[in-house]
Structure formats: C-alpha cells, structure tokens
Design a protein around this motif. Sequence first.
Motif, PDB file in Angstrom:
ATOM      1  N   SER A 178       1.137  -1.659  -0.042  1.00 37.88           N
ATOM      2  CA  SER A 178       0.047   0.015  -0.052  1.00 37.88           C
ATOM      3  C   SER A 178       0.821   1.149   0.417  1.00 37.88           C
ATOM      4  N   SER A 179       2.134   0.982   0.813  1.00 32.62           N
ATOM      5  CA  SER A 179       2.624   2.428   0.936  1.00 32.62           C
ATOM      6  C   SER A 179       3.637   3.003  -0.563  1.00 32.62           C
ATOM      7  N   SER A 180       3.514   1.816  -1.719  1.00 31.71           N
ATOM      8  CA  SER A 180       3.984   2.191  -3.186  1.00 31.71           C
ATOM      9  C   SER A 180       2.704   2.088  -3.929  1.00 31.71           C
ATOM     10  N   GLY A 181       1.473   2.342  -3.452  1.00 28.59           N
ATOM     11  CA  GLY A 181       0.391   2.917  -4.667  1.00 28.59           C
ATOM     12  C   GLY A 181      -0.303   1.893  -4.822  1.00 28.59           C
ATOM     13  N   GLY A 182       0.165   0.023  -4.243  1.00 29.34           N
ATOM     14  CA  GLY A 182      -0.374  -0.782  -5.160  1.00 29.34           C
ATOM     15  C   GLY A 182      -0.538  -1.019  -6.244  1.00 29.34           C
ATOM     16  N   GLY A 183      -1.596  -1.449  -6.522  1.00 33.33           N
ATOM     17  CA  GLY A 183      -1.227  -2.021  -8.444  1.00 33.33           C
ATOM     18  C   GLY A 183      -0.495  -3.282  -8.618  1.00 33.33           C
ATOM     19  N   VAL A 184      -0.370  -3.802 -10.232  1.00 35.76           N
ATOM     20  CA  VAL A 184       0.174  -4.711 -10.350  1.00 35.76           C
ATOM     21  C   VAL A 184       1.288  -5.207 -11.188  1.00 35.76           C
ATOM     22  N   GLY A 185       2.003  -5.505 -10.630  1.00 39.83           N
ATOM     23  CA  GLY A 185       3.373  -5.567 -11.693  1.00 39.83           C
ATOM     24  C   GLY A 185       4.730  -6.323 -11.339  1.00 39.83           C
ATOM     25  N   GLY A 186       5.602  -6.191 -11.527  1.00 39.70           N
ATOM     26  CA  GLY A 186       6.097  -5.570 -12.763  1.00 39.70           C
ATOM     27  C   GLY A 186       5.981  -5.664 -14.124  1.00 39.70           C
ATOM     28  N   LEU A 197      15.512   1.446  -9.650  1.00 40.87           N
ATOM     29  CA  LEU A 197      14.893   0.510 -10.508  1.00 40.87           C
ATOM     30  C   LEU A 197      13.909   1.542 -10.233  1.00 40.87           C
ATOM     31  N   TYR A 198      12.934   1.223 -12.578  1.00 42.40           N
ATOM     32  CA  TYR A 198      12.376   1.664 -12.415  1.00 42.40           C
ATOM     33  C   TYR A 198      11.080   0.917 -13.564  1.00 42.40           C
ATOM     34  N   VAL A 199      10.128   0.452 -12.449  1.00 42.39           N
ATOM     35  CA  VAL A 199       9.347  -0.895 -12.967  1.00 42.39           C
ATOM     36  C   VAL A 199       8.317  -0.779 -13.407  1.00 42.39           C
ATOM     37  N   SER A 200       7.545  -1.114 -14.766  1.00 47.58           N
ATOM     38  CA  SER A 200       6.308  -0.906 -15.282  1.00 47.58           C
ATOM     39  C   SER A 200       5.340  -1.650 -14.204  1.00 47.58           C
ATOM     40  N   THR A 201       4.279  -1.161 -13.916  1.00 47.11           N
ATOM     41  CA  THR A 201       2.964  -1.469 -13.966  1.00 47.11           C
ATOM     42  C   THR A 201       2.195  -1.244 -14.829  1.00 47.11           C
ATOM     43  N   ILE A 202       1.263  -2.683 -14.019  1.00 42.12           N
ATOM     44  CA  ILE A 202       0.594  -2.886 -15.648  1.00 42.12           C
ATOM     45  C   ILE A 202      -1.350  -2.252 -15.007  1.00 42.12           C
ATOM     46  N   MET A 203      -1.554  -2.768 -14.172  1.00 46.46           N
ATOM     47  CA  MET A 203      -2.304  -1.695 -13.563  1.00 46.46           C
ATOM     48  C   MET A 203      -2.121  -0.809 -11.992  1.00 46.46           C
ATOM     49  N   ALA A 204      -2.560   0.380 -11.657  1.00 47.92           N
ATOM     50  CA  ALA A 204      -2.599   0.792 -10.706  1.00 47.92           C
ATOM     51  C   ALA A 204      -4.002   1.029 -10.210  1.00 47.92           C
ATOM     52  N   PRO A 205      -4.103   1.625  -8.870  1.00 49.08           N
ATOM     53  CA  PRO A 205      -5.197   1.799  -8.708  1.00 49.08           C
ATOM     54  C   PRO A 205      -5.647   3.414  -9.191  1.00 49.08           C
ATOM     55  N   ALA A 210       1.154   2.946 -13.911  1.00 49.47           N
ATOM     56  CA  ALA A 210       2.504   4.330 -13.603  1.00 49.47           C
ATOM     57  C   ALA A 210       3.608   3.123 -13.862  1.00 49.47           C
ATOM     58  N   VAL A 211       4.635   3.976 -13.210  1.00 51.40           N
ATOM     59  CA  VAL A 211       5.796   3.465 -13.786  1.00 51.40           C
ATOM     60  C   VAL A 211       6.295   3.790 -11.852  1.00 51.40           C
ATOM     61  N   LYS A 212       7.023   2.532 -10.929  1.00 53.27           N
ATOM     62  CA  LYS A 212       6.531   2.668  -9.837  1.00 53.27           C
ATOM     63  C   LYS A 212       8.719   2.177  -9.966  1.00 53.27           C
ATOM     64  N   ILE A 213       9.473   3.374  -9.090  1.00 55.59           N
ATOM     65  CA  ILE A 213      10.475   3.833  -9.126  1.00 55.59           C
ATOM     66  C   ILE A 213      11.214   2.967  -7.479  1.00 55.59           C
ATOM     67  N   GLY A 218      15.746  -1.987  -3.621  1.00 62.24           N
ATOM     68  CA  GLY A 218      14.876  -1.803  -2.917  1.00 62.24           C
ATOM     69  C   GLY A 218      13.825  -0.627  -2.165  1.00 62.24           C
ATOM     70  N   GLY A 219      14.438   0.043  -1.610  1.00 66.73           N
ATOM     71  CA  GLY A 219      13.138   0.541  -0.742  1.00 66.73           C
ATOM     72  C   GLY A 219      12.810   1.179  -1.497  1.00 66.73           C
ATOM     73  N   TYR A 220      10.959   1.996  -1.775  1.00 66.55           N
ATOM     74  CA  TYR A 220      10.511   2.643  -2.388  1.00 66.55           C
ATOM     75  C   TYR A 220      10.945   4.020  -2.467  1.00 66.55           C
ATOM     76  N   LEU A 221      10.866   4.903  -3.884  1.00 68.06           N
ATOM     77  CA  LEU A 221      10.841   6.076  -4.506  1.00 68.06           C
ATOM     78  C   LEU A 221       9.622   7.174  -4.341  1.00 68.06           C
ATOM     79  N   GLY A 222       9.107   6.315  -5.150  1.00 63.97           N
ATOM     80  CA  GLY A 222       7.940   7.093  -5.462  1.00 63.97           C
ATOM     81  C   GLY A 222       7.728   6.475  -7.552  1.00 63.97           C
TER      82      GLY A 222
END
Length: 270
Positions: A178-186, A197-205, A210-213, A218-222
């Motif tokens: 939940s801290s990284s915005g949820g969604g399905v990926g990458g 790391l830039y992770v392609s997220t197929i589906m976001a809430p 989204a592209v998660k960074i 492995g710590g989440y940036l945005g």
Amino acid sequence: MADQGALLFTDVPASRIYRYVPGSGFSLFRANSGGANGLGRLPDGTLVTCEHNTRRVSRTLADGGVITVVDRFDGGRFNSPNDIAVASDGTMYFTDPPYGLFGNGGAAELPFTGVYRRPPDGGLQLLVSNMPFANGVVLSPDESTLYVADSENNFFRIYRLLSDGGISAPTQVSTALSSSGGGVGGDGLGMDDDGNLYVSTIMAPGGGGAVKIYRPDGGYLGRIPVPEYVSNVSFGGPDRRTLFITAFTPASTSSTSSLYQVQLQVPGKP
C-alpha cells in the motif's frame, strides 16, 4: 530499446517491431517478428530479441537476416523468452515465462520457467527456476546485481552476481504494498545511472498504470502515473534523460497502443 537516435519497441500480439525517431515519426522495423517481446543490444550494436512464437532468443545480422542464438535447455524448447539484459562483455541474461504458450497453444517442454545466463563464448546456465512468471530483467550500472520481476505475483527479486557466473540468494521486494500505491506489476524494468529501478506497473488503483521507482536496495521512492497500463520502459534521447514508456488500454489487442516520454534529471541505460 532507445539508442543511436531511434527507439525500437515491440507489439507482441501483432508480431511486429516498430521504430520511432523523434521529429520523423514511426515506421515498421520488422513484420513477422516471431512474437518479439524484449529487445537488447550486444556490445557491437547487434540487436538481440526474445521471441514468444518461435520460443527463442535471436540475433539480427548486418544484412537484416535473423538467426537463432539459443532456443532450448537440456533438450527441451524454451517456453517463450520474454525479456533480456546484456552486459558490457556480451553476457546475456533472459527470462522464460509461459506467456507465449497461452496464446499459441504450445506445450511446455521444460518442467519450470527460468532465468538464464548466456556467456559470450556460448553455453547456457540456468540461474533461477522458481519464479513462475519471471518477466522484466535489468542489470545494475556496475553489472554486479541482477533485478528480475515476477508479473503475476507482484514482486521483484535482487540477485548479486557471483564471480563464478552464479547468483546469490535473492532479496524479494513486493510491488503491491500500500505504501507504493498498490497495483499489479511489474513488467519491463529500467535502470538509471544512480542504480534506481523503474518498474512498469500494468494496473494501478483508480485505473491506468504507473512506473514505480525503487532505490537499489528495493526501498520505494515514488511513481510516475500513466493513463494506460504500462508494459515497458527505456531510457534514451541525446543525454539519456528521456524515459520512454510503452502502454496499452485494457480493451486493446495490442501490447503497445501508446508511447509516452518523460524528462528526468538522472540519465539511464537504453
């Protein structure tokens, strides 16, 4: 794959590779691509391609011909090579999930889905056999670390590369917290020069993707929100600070119906 003034990207269901040149537009680079998905480039500039339909990794010759690099392990054909990362010495790392088997009705000939290492002098080494849907793969800037995404199970793993060609036990990072915005990926992965790391997220809430960074550990940036589902990313442009994003709509029969670009402060590897 964005380099040498042009971006190459694939449409898997249509079995095509397209070329985009800023200021000149789009053109068809290759029809009947064998269900091409992930693209990579050898140190001499040669294009290497993961092909779903032909279940192989191929190499493009100077005359435009396409030949097989590798298409089987221990006598069994691959499932459907999906994505590839190429080291500066020409070593290839590629994933082999079952996605291509679903669409083509093919039968699995291996009892696992794997992540492989192909050294420049040939041979083939199985690195990972316990990621059911291994998808995107990318190397850290110093080529000491391998990142691999599992799309269906919403995580990526971080492996340290060992001197003997093997890998360490992984660190596993969820992409659905939940801290990284949820969604399905990458799906596809990218890497900037700082090791983020830039992770392609197929589906976001809320719809879209989204592209998660994430930081190198492995710590989440945005994240970068995108109106459609995100399938892949690649750095390019004159200063390598343009992040190209391929995306598609849920109703589309294409794996790439839109191309976006975002200017970033940190450059990355095409």
